[in-house]
Every structure is written in C-alpha cells, then in structure tokens.
Write a protein that holds these residues in place. Sequence first.
Motif, PDB file in Angstrom:
ATOM      1  N   ILE A 304     -13.262  -9.176 -37.544  1.00 45.78           N
ATOM      2  CA  ILE A 304     -13.893  -7.866 -37.271  1.00 45.78           C
ATOM      3  C   ILE A 304     -15.385  -8.078 -36.968  1.00 45.78           C
ATOM      4  CG2 ILE A 304     -14.410  -5.565 -38.249  1.00 45.78           C
ATOM      5  CD1 ILE A 304     -11.415  -5.977 -37.743  1.00 45.78           C
ATOM      6  N   TYR A 305     -16.025  -8.926 -37.765  1.00 48.59           N
ATOM      7  CA  TYR A 305     -17.442  -9.236 -37.521  1.00 48.59           C
ATOM      8  C   TYR A 305     -17.622  -9.803 -36.110  1.00 48.59           C
ATOM      9  CZ  TYR A 305     -19.510  -8.501 -42.163  1.00 48.59           C
ATOM     10  OH  TYR A 305     -20.014  -7.932 -43.311  1.00 48.59           O
ATOM     11  N   ASP A 306     -16.712 -10.699 -35.723  1.00 50.11           N
ATOM     12  CA  ASP A 306     -16.817 -11.315 -34.391  1.00 50.11           C
ATOM     13  C   ASP A 306     -16.640 -10.271 -33.284  1.00 50.11           C
ATOM     14  OD1 ASP A 306     -17.284 -13.806 -35.434  1.00 50.11           O
ATOM     15  OD2 ASP A 306     -15.196 -14.466 -35.338  1.00 50.11           O
ATOM     16  N   PHE A 307     -15.637  -9.385 -33.429  1.00 51.17           N
ATOM     17  CA  PHE A 307     -15.419  -8.349 -32.413  1.00 51.17           C
ATOM     18  C   PHE A 307     -16.690  -7.531 -32.199  1.00 51.17           C
ATOM     19  CE2 PHE A 307     -10.709  -7.930 -33.888  1.00 51.17           C
ATOM     20  CZ  PHE A 307     -10.341  -8.992 -33.085  1.00 51.17           C
ATOM     21  N   LEU A 308     -17.374  -7.275 -33.295  1.00 52.64           N
ATOM     22  CA  LEU A 308     -18.522  -6.367 -33.222  1.00 52.64           C
ATOM     23  C   LEU A 308     -19.851  -7.107 -33.053  1.00 52.64           C
ATOM     24  CD1 LEU A 308     -17.066  -3.971 -35.891  1.00 52.64           C
ATOM     25  CD2 LEU A 308     -17.599  -3.308 -33.551  1.00 52.64           C
ATOM     26  N   GLY A 309     -19.778  -8.418 -32.972  1.00 54.66           N
ATOM     27  CA  GLY A 309     -20.987  -9.221 -32.760  1.00 54.66           C
ATOM     28  C   GLY A 309     -21.928  -9.225 -33.961  1.00 54.66           C
TER      29      GLY A 309
END
Length: 398
Positions: A304-309
């Motif tokens: 989720i962190y990666d999706f949202l940068g």
Amino acid sequence: MKKRILQLTLENAVAFKGKANPKAVINKIIPTVKDKSKLRAIGKEVSDTIKKVNKLSLSKQKAQLKKINPSFFNKKVKVKKELIDLPNVGKNFRARFAPSASGPLHIGHALVISLNKIYAGKYKGKHILRIEDTNPDANFKEFYKMIPKDYAWLAGKPSETYIQSARIKTYYKYAEQLIKAGHLYVCEETPEEVKAKLKKGIQPFGRRDDPKEVLRKWKRMLTGKYNPGEAVVRVKTNLKGKNPALKEWVAFRISGGTHPKVGNKVRVWPLMNFSVAIDDYELKMTHVIRGKDHEDNTKKQKMIYDFLGWTYPEYIHLGRINFKNMIISASDVRKGVEEGKYTGYDDERVETLASIRKRGIKAKALLKFFYEMGPTKRDKTVDKKEVYKTLDALNRKL
Ligand code: GLU
C-alpha cells in the motif's frame, strides 16, 4: 576533611554490613588530597575513624549517616542494562500500540506498550494508542473503557488515542484513490475459487475490470447491493510471487454484524492490513514495534505504501514470547469471565494487566521488567513462577 572521612567511612560500613574497609576509604580520599605532605596525617585519621565507626552497631552507623548524608538512603534502583537504540530516529518519534477491543490487555501486550513508552521518553516523542476494531463481530463494548484505563496504569495517558471504527471515511477515500489507480478490484468469487485459480496462476474474475467498472462495483458494495460474502475488494499483487499468503489479499469485506460502536451504519469494513497501512501513514508513525508474527503483514502493508509513493516507517519485529502457564488469550479470558469460571477480568488466575495491578505489582516494576527484556528478536519462553519472582523482586526494590 575529618567530616568527609567520617562520611565515607560510615557509607562504606553501612554498605558492607557494618564493617568499613580502610583501603576502600583511603582510595576514595587520596584523589581529593592536593597537599601530599598531609597524606600521613590523613591516613592516621582514617584508621582512627574506622576503629570508632566499626565499634558501632549497624543501626547506630545508619542513624549517624542519615544525619550527615540523608541522600545516601534514597538512591534509585540502578538500571542494569542500557536500552539499545532504534534505527533512524529523527525529531518526531511516534510509535503506536494497536490492540483490537477483543479482550482485556495482558502481560503480552505490556511488552510493546512498555517499549513504546520507554522509547517515547528516551527520544522525547509520542506513544500512541490505536484501537483496531474493524471486525464488528470480534470487538466488545467493555474493552473500549478497559483498554485505555489499563494502558494508562502501565504507561500513563497515551499521547494520542484513535479508534479505527471512527475513521472509516479515510479508508474509503484511499480505497477509491487506489481503485482509480488500478491497484484494487472487486472480486465476486468465493475464497476457495480464488485460491484454486491462484494455484494455477489464473487471474480471479474482476482483476481485469477497468477502474470505472471496479468503481461501479465498489459503489454497489457501499450501497448494500451485495450480501456479506458476495463481494470483497482485493489487492492486485504479484501473481508469480513465491509466498501464497501475500497473493491478492483482501482489503475490504462486507459484514452483517452489529458493531459495538457504530451499530449497523457501516457494512463495508477494511481488513487489518489495509487500515493499519493507511493509519500508520496518516498518523505519522515513525516506528512500528510488534511481534514477528506480523512479518507477512508488513509485506502487505508495504504494498500500500508503494502504491501511494509513501516512505515506510521503521518496522521492528520482536521475537515471540511464550508466556508459559499463563492465561492470556482474549477469547479464553472473555469466555471464562462470561461463564463465571473467573471472578472478573482481574482474577488472579489470568495474566491481565488488571489482575497484575490487583496483586500489588507496580506499573514501574512491569516497565522495568520489559526494559530489561528490550526489543529482543530472539524467541523466548518465560514461565509464570519465574515472571512473578522477578516482578516481586523489582517491586520490593521500588
Ligand atoms: N490490531 C492488530 C493486532 O492486534 C495489528 C497490530 C499491529 O499492527 O501492531 O494484531
């Protein structure tokens, strides 16, 4: 000088069962003597004083010392071990303790609460309580009061408190954003069907829907067009990945249960990994201290962190602590109390914080116990007898 010699002699005598040792006293005095020609005279004064003091009873020595240096007797319990530093601590250290309201707090929870509190103190940061109650069937009214109360007993009032059931709108906002970006989809297949497909490397239905179609189905979920179990929101993951536990995990589900806080107003609930990731970011957590049973969850949350940068917090996974001969399971304790097997949540036969408090153990003793354990990565077994022996000893010192 005479006074100083007397004080040091008394201190040494009191520390060693009433017998002062001339060498120990001399060694403390010599470095303070500037005029070395006086050393002989001082040596004589020490031996005379020792003779006088050692003739007195221990209680007389104590009484005399109390007059000269009362602070000798209120020395704090010394901390044996230095607490290891956490990685990447900046200006605003923030750590959270995130229990569900499914049972009372117990000695297992006390480890993370204590470490958060101790590190927040060390780094002048915040220790935060977040009640994670996104499963309507597994959270119960009485614990919303009991958890903050027991937390406060152990660690003082948390710097901030949050309840996830009051933050549903935030989770929906991010769900919509991630659907639009093509990272989430609505899946109408059963878990068994999906599992079988994933084993064969086939995509579940719904995974190829374009975001507009996913959004339409998501709105149908929110407006009650599906029954519980008929649709879930899944995360698009690496279908070729090695770990099956990480594949196409569920971010939202529909529940028909009545929630202790919001009743039937909410039907679409985030699952832990989604709400935890969103909240850890939104609430600006810098360090997440939790058991290593969360390692796979960390991987899901990082997606989720990666999706949202977003930049990850520091995750610290603690070794598993097996509390041998201790009853701590939320459901065991709750059922036992409901069925009258235990007299209450503070029954001596269970290791809740309420029961530990009732036994007369001070919060500071428990904090110190976990301070000495530290954020250890090694698995550990601690037995009930051993734990209370240590806690009692710490308690007595305090
Ligand atoms: N509420 C979850 C639990 O009780 C998450 C805890 C966490 O992420 O620290 O296991």
